[in-house]
Design an enzyme around this catalytic site. Structure first.
Site, short mmCIF file in Angstrom:
data_model
loop_
_atom_site.label_atom_id
_atom_site.label_comp_id
_atom_site.label_asym_id
_atom_site.label_seq_id
_atom_site.Cartn_x
_atom_site.Cartn_y
_atom_site.Cartn_z
N ASP A 22 0.81 -1.04 0.04
CA ASP A 22 0.07 0.01 -0.22
C ASP A 22 0.92 1.04 -0.09
OD1 ASP A 22 -2.41 1.36 0.20
OD2 ASP A 22 -2.45 1.42 2.33
N GLU B 81 -1.25 5.92 -9.06
CA GLU B 81 -2.43 6.93 -8.42
C GLU B 81 -2.19 8.16 -9.03
OE1 GLU B 81 -2.87 7.20 -4.26
OE2 GLU B 81 -3.67 9.51 -4.25
N GLY C 236 -7.64 8.35 7.17
CA GLY C 236 -7.55 8.57 8.56
C GLY C 236 -9.16 8.63 8.95
N ASN D 61 -10.16 0.57 -0.11
CA ASN D 61 -9.22 0.60 0.97
C ASN D 61 -9.86 0.78 2.24
OD1 ASN D 61 -7.68 -0.05 -1.25
ND2 ASN D 61 -6.03 1.52 -0.76
N ILE D 62 -9.60 -0.14 3.11
CA ILE D 62 -10.33 0.19 4.35
C ILE D 62 -9.12 -0.01 5.65
CG2 ILE D 62 -11.87 -0.52 6.46
CD1 ILE D 62 -13.61 -1.24 3.80
N SER E 246 -8.82 2.54 8.75
CA SER E 246 -9.12 3.23 10.02
C SER E 246 -10.38 2.49 10.82
CB SER E 246 -9.61 4.66 9.68
OG SER E 246 -8.37 5.50 9.01
P1 13P Z 1 -8.71 4.83 5.67
O1 13P Z 1 -7.95 5.55 6.46
O2 13P Z 1 -10.17 5.41 5.26
O3 13P Z 1 -9.15 3.39 6.33
O4 13P Z 1 -8.12 4.55 4.22
C1 13P Z 1 -7.09 3.46 4.11
C2 13P Z 1 -6.22 3.61 2.90
O5 13P Z 1 -6.72 4.22 1.78
C3 13P Z 1 -5.20 2.73 2.98
O6 13P Z 1 -4.38 3.02 1.56
O1 G3H Z 2 -3.14 4.95 3.70
C1 G3H Z 2 -2.61 4.76 4.91
C2 G3H Z 2 -2.86 3.54 5.62
O2 G3H Z 2 -3.99 3.70 6.49
C3 G3H Z 2 -1.87 2.84 6.16
O3 G3H Z 2 -1.42 3.73 7.27
O4 G3H Z 2 1.02 3.95 6.79
O5 G3H Z 2 0.08 4.49 9.17
O6 G3H Z 2 0.49 2.08 8.09
P1 G3H Z 2 0.12 3.61 7.85
ZN ZN Z 3 -4.48 5.02 0.86
#
Ligand code: 13P
Ligand code: G3H
Ligand code: ZN
Length: 311
Positions: free
Chosen positions: A82, A134, A181, A256-257, A259
């Site tokens: 990610d 992206e 977030g 993507n999930i 948070s």
């Molecule tokens: P959220 O913070 O909305 O869960 O998004 C997660 C995300 O996009 C990870 O790439």
């Molecule tokens: O998009 C970001 C994801 O929520 C990952 O978060 O980089 O704090 O692990 P992180």
């Molecule tokens: Zn993301």
């Protein structure tokens, strides 16, 4: 079935007007909660790892835990990087067994984003790995980078064909008003997504899978539980689930999930420790966190993503 790339699952999601859940993972309990829910509903999965998660848990531990999840469930599971920020981290993940990577060049100029993404695509495709790029910039926090609302920008539909053609990416993340977030909209603000941009992008890229980042709904019950048991979260507003459902029925094939998983884990742990202040065995308080994640993912699969029964 061995770990798979995202090609087949995203293609079927596009054709079937549903989306695959891409859930961020960084420990055993999170991986188990997600995969147990997906196994009960026979849903394909993308388990994704950020640079921060990789630093926290180490590449090999996460890789082995995800392999174990695949052996345990037999589901089609893709393991995805990610927000890869440079060629080196993408290469390390490809060499280390990931089946998919994201190269996030959205902070660069259009031309630099294209050349970085194309470099990753070439390396990845030679090794049978899929790549997400992206265009546009989401607000919110990723790792240590905080993109303010002023610096965020929607994807420009007139750029997407050139980007996809010149890079060869397999999927494209776009910015239509979601953000990373727990604090996506201000109290009193009405959540709004730019479905017109999504529509325009999908017209220009027929059949091509689109990715939505920042798609947590910020489940109110979890925030309430956290605050009931000693937390001090401010009013947090996420993406309404009906909007995610609408996106999933359009060209969005990966949602993507992260948070929401964090909130579920934290709510479970806070509640358990507050009600059982003498407990000190991590298994006792991590299990309710894992259970919250499982019920959250079940709910997402059934009512938001629509990928149940598609494994
Ligand atoms: P959220 O913070 O909305 O869960 O998004 C997660 C995300 O996009 C990870 O790439
Ligand atoms: O998009 C970001 C994801 O929520 C990952 O978060 O980089 O704090 O692990 P992180
Ligand atoms: Zn993301």
């Amino acid at each position: 079935m061995p770990l798979v790339t995202t090609t087949d699952m995203l293609k079927k999601a596009y054709e079937g007007n549903y989306a695959i859940g891409a859930f961020n993972v960084n420990n055993l309990e999170i991986i188990q909660g997600i995969t147990e829910a997906a196994a009960e509903l026979n849903a394909p999965l993308i388990l994704q790892v950020s640079a921060g998660a990789r630093r926290y848990a180490k590449h090999v531990y996460l890789m082995k835990l995800i392999e174990a999840a695949e052996i345990d469930t037999g589901l089609p599971i893709a393991v995805h990087l990610d927000h890869g920020e440079d060629f080196e981290i993408c290469k390390a993940c490809i060499d280390g067994g990931f089946t998919s990577v994201m190269i996030d060049g959205s902070h660069h100029s259009f031309e630099d984003n294209i050349s970085l993404t194309a470099q990753v695509v070439q390396y990845a495709h030679e090794r049978g790995v899929t790549v997400e790029g992206e265009l546009g910039r989401l607000a919110g926090i990723e790792d240590d980078v905080n993109v303010t609302d002023e610096d965020a920008s929607f994807t420009r539909p007139d750029e997407v064909e050139e980007f996809v053609t010149r890079t060869g990416v397999d999927s494209l993340a776009i910015a239509i008003g979601t953000s990373h977030g727990a604090y996506k909209f201000k109290p009193g603000q009405t959540p709004r997504l730019r479905f017109d941009i999504l529509e325009e992008v999908s017209k220009r890229l027929p059949g091509f899978p689109i990715v939505l980042h920042g798609a947590s709904s910020v489940v109110p019950e979890f925030v309430k539980t956290i605050n009931t048991y000693g937390g001090e979260m401010e009013d947090a507003i996420g993406i309404p689930e009906d909007m995610l459902r609408q996106a999933a029925s359009m060209a969005v094939c990966k949602i993507n999930i992260d948070s929401d998983l964090r909130l579920g884990m934290t709510a479970g742990i806070r509640e358990h420790l507050s009600l059982n202040p003498t407990h000190f065995d991590p298994r006792q308080y991590l299990a309710p966190g894992r259970e919250n994640i499982k019920s959250l993912v079940r709910h997402k699969i059934e009512t938001v993503l629509g990928c149940d029964g598609k494994a």
